[in-house]
Structure formats: C-alpha cells, structure tokens
Design an enzyme around this catalytic site. Structure first.
Site, PDB file in Angstrom:
ATOM      1  N   TYR A 161       6.784   3.726   1.920  1.00 41.72           N
ATOM      2  CA  TYR A 161       6.041   2.940   2.907  1.00 41.72           C
ATOM      3  C   TYR A 161       5.991   3.641   4.270  1.00 41.72           C
ATOM      4  O   TYR A 161       5.215   3.243   5.133  1.00 41.72           O
ATOM      5  CB  TYR A 161       6.675   1.560   3.101  1.00 41.72           C
ATOM      6  CG  TYR A 161       6.783   0.706   1.864  1.00 41.72           C
ATOM      7  CD1 TYR A 161       6.074   0.995   0.702  1.00 41.72           C
ATOM      8  CD2 TYR A 161       7.609  -0.410   1.857  1.00 41.72           C
ATOM      9  CE1 TYR A 161       6.189   0.203  -0.427  1.00 41.72           C
ATOM     10  CE2 TYR A 161       7.730  -1.217   0.741  1.00 41.72           C
ATOM     11  CZ  TYR A 161       7.030  -0.903  -0.403  1.00 41.72           C
ATOM     12  OH  TYR A 161       7.160  -1.692  -1.507  1.00 41.72           O
TER      13      TYR A 161
ATOM     14  N   HIS B  53      12.161   3.112  -7.186  1.00 40.19           N
ATOM     15  CA  HIS B  53      10.848   2.538  -6.869  1.00 40.19           C
ATOM     16  C   HIS B  53       9.929   2.448  -8.092  1.00 40.19           C
ATOM     17  O   HIS B  53       9.205   1.467  -8.244  1.00 40.19           O
ATOM     18  CB  HIS B  53      10.180   3.361  -5.767  1.00 40.19           C
ATOM     19  CG  HIS B  53       9.160   2.582  -4.996  1.00 40.19           C
ATOM     20  ND1 HIS B  53       8.736   2.952  -3.742  1.00 40.19           N
ATOM     21  CD2 HIS B  53       8.477   1.455  -5.292  1.00 40.19           C
ATOM     22  CE1 HIS B  53       7.846   2.083  -3.292  1.00 40.19           C
ATOM     23  NE2 HIS B  53       7.653   1.171  -4.221  1.00 40.19           N
TER      24      HIS B  53
END
Length: 242
Positions: free
Chosen positions: A19, A75
């Site tokens: 991110y 992730h």
C-alpha cells in the site's frame, strides 16, 4: 486521516508494504499521542519476502516505526513461486520472538491454508479475503470456522462494482435510516466478520464506525447474502498476487 480516525474511536489500522503507506500510518499513530497498547496494527509483507520473512517483517516495522505489530500477514500465496509455506514457517518463529502478536494470511484459499496446516500443524489466526454480499464466501468461511481462523473482509463495500447501488441495499438503508455502506458493514458485524472499510472522508469515517446498532434482521442478512452480480468475479489468488 489516522489521527482523525483515532479521535472518532477507531483502534484497528490495516496497512501493508504494497500500500506504500506504512510510514504515514506510523506517523499518524505517533502524532495522535495514543497509547500503543490501545491500538491494533495489522500489516503484510509481499512475495519478495517469502523466502526471508524475518527481513520482510523487519522492513514493515522500520517503516511503521514500531517494535512489534499486532497482526502480521502473508499478503498473497503466490503459488507460482511456491514459497508460502516457508513464509509461514518464518512467521511462526517471528511470533515466538514477539515481533508479531498474531499471524495470518491474506487471500489464501482453503487449499493453501490446508497446506500450511499440514506442513506446520499451525493454522493462521486470521485469513483476510475479499468478502461482501456479492461474494459471501460460504466455503471459505466454513473452513475458517472449522480451523479456528478469524475471517476478515477486505473491500467490504465492493470494488466499485455497484453493490452500494443495489436496490436491496438502498431499500434497507431507507427503511433503517442509515447509509447503504452502513447496511453492508452491519451485515459483516452481525455475522462476526472483521471488516476494514477504507475512507479518508471524516463524515464517512464516522458513519462506517456507527454500524453496531443498525438493526438488520436474520431475513435481511440472508437476503443480502443471496445477492449476486452478473459478470463480477472475486480476485483469483491462484493467478494474481503481488
């Protein structure tokens, strides 16, 4: 945004290396003056660190400016490189070292999770996946429940796929005197699904937190779960990942 969220009452912050906002989240937490023990910080490392999870988590902590995270996640499984079991073994050790209070996965299917459990005897504490009324994910949630894995929903309000304009959702919002987003988030809450809506707008931040007394009935929940959307598919972890 983080400081504003804390003032409104938020205590769970979800970030990730991918991110590119870990530094900002860490700065916001420190600027708020809140006690570290009063917040829950989740972060994730990407495929680059599957063979070196200690190095990956060290990078997360450095960017956040924290000594530990409350939840560290892999992730994506990235089965094409086939190192997610190695990443999981590393996270188990990092939890033992106190660098993560809890460990888990993001975007793992039951097949991926089964492989982790078979290889290590340790189930993730959380699996994060795209989940909302268009993608109710009953098979995944049943697997999670059977193995003591908490289900956490990312993109709980959909990914611009029309969910918030769905007639059932807008109709329930009108009947209950709330926003369509509040209807969807209440659907998560009443089912015990951890949810992480994203917004930078102070008004929507406040609304997204005010969902614990929306008043959905069992029939409302079932109707929302039965929604489908033509031509919209969830992200496939077998083919996609960072």
């Amino acid at each position: 945004v983080v400081a504003s969220a804390i003032e409104l009452g938020y205590r769970h912050f979800d970030t990730a290396e991918n991110y590119e906002n870990e530094r900002g989240v860490g700065d916001g937490l420190r600027d708020s003056g809140i006690d570290r023990a009063d917040i829950w910080v989740t972060t994730k490392f990407n495929r680059r660190w599957h063979a070196a999870p200690a190095e990956g988590l060290k990078g997360n902590l450095q960017r956040l400016g924290l000594d530990y995270v409350d939840l560290a996640l892999i992730h994506w499984p990235n089965p094409d490189q086939d190192r997610y079991v190695q990443a999981w073994e590393g996270l188990i050790e990092l939890r033992a070292q106190g660098l993560a209070r809890a460990i888990g996965t993001s975007n793992f299917t039951p097949a991926h999770l089964t492989r982790l459990i078979d290889a290590t005897g340790v189930a993730p504490e959380v699996n994060q996946l795209e989940l909302h009324p268009y993608f109710d994910r009953p098979a995944e949630r049943a697997f999670h429940a059977a193995h003591g894995i908490v289900t956490e929903a990312w993109s709980p309000l959909g990914r611009g796929n029309g969910l918030l304009d769905e007639p059932l959702v807008t109709g329930l919002a009108g009947r209950l005197g709330v926003t369509p987003a509040q209807v969807i988030l209440a659907w998560d809450v009443v089912q015990g699904i951890v949810t992480i809506p994203k917004s930078s707008d102070p008004g929507r931040l406040a609304q997204n937190l005010d969902v614990f007394d929306v008043g959905l009935t069992d029939a409302d929940v079932a109707a929302l779960s039965a929604l489908t959307a033509s031509g919209i598919e969830p992200v496939d972890p077998e083919r996609f990942g960072h």
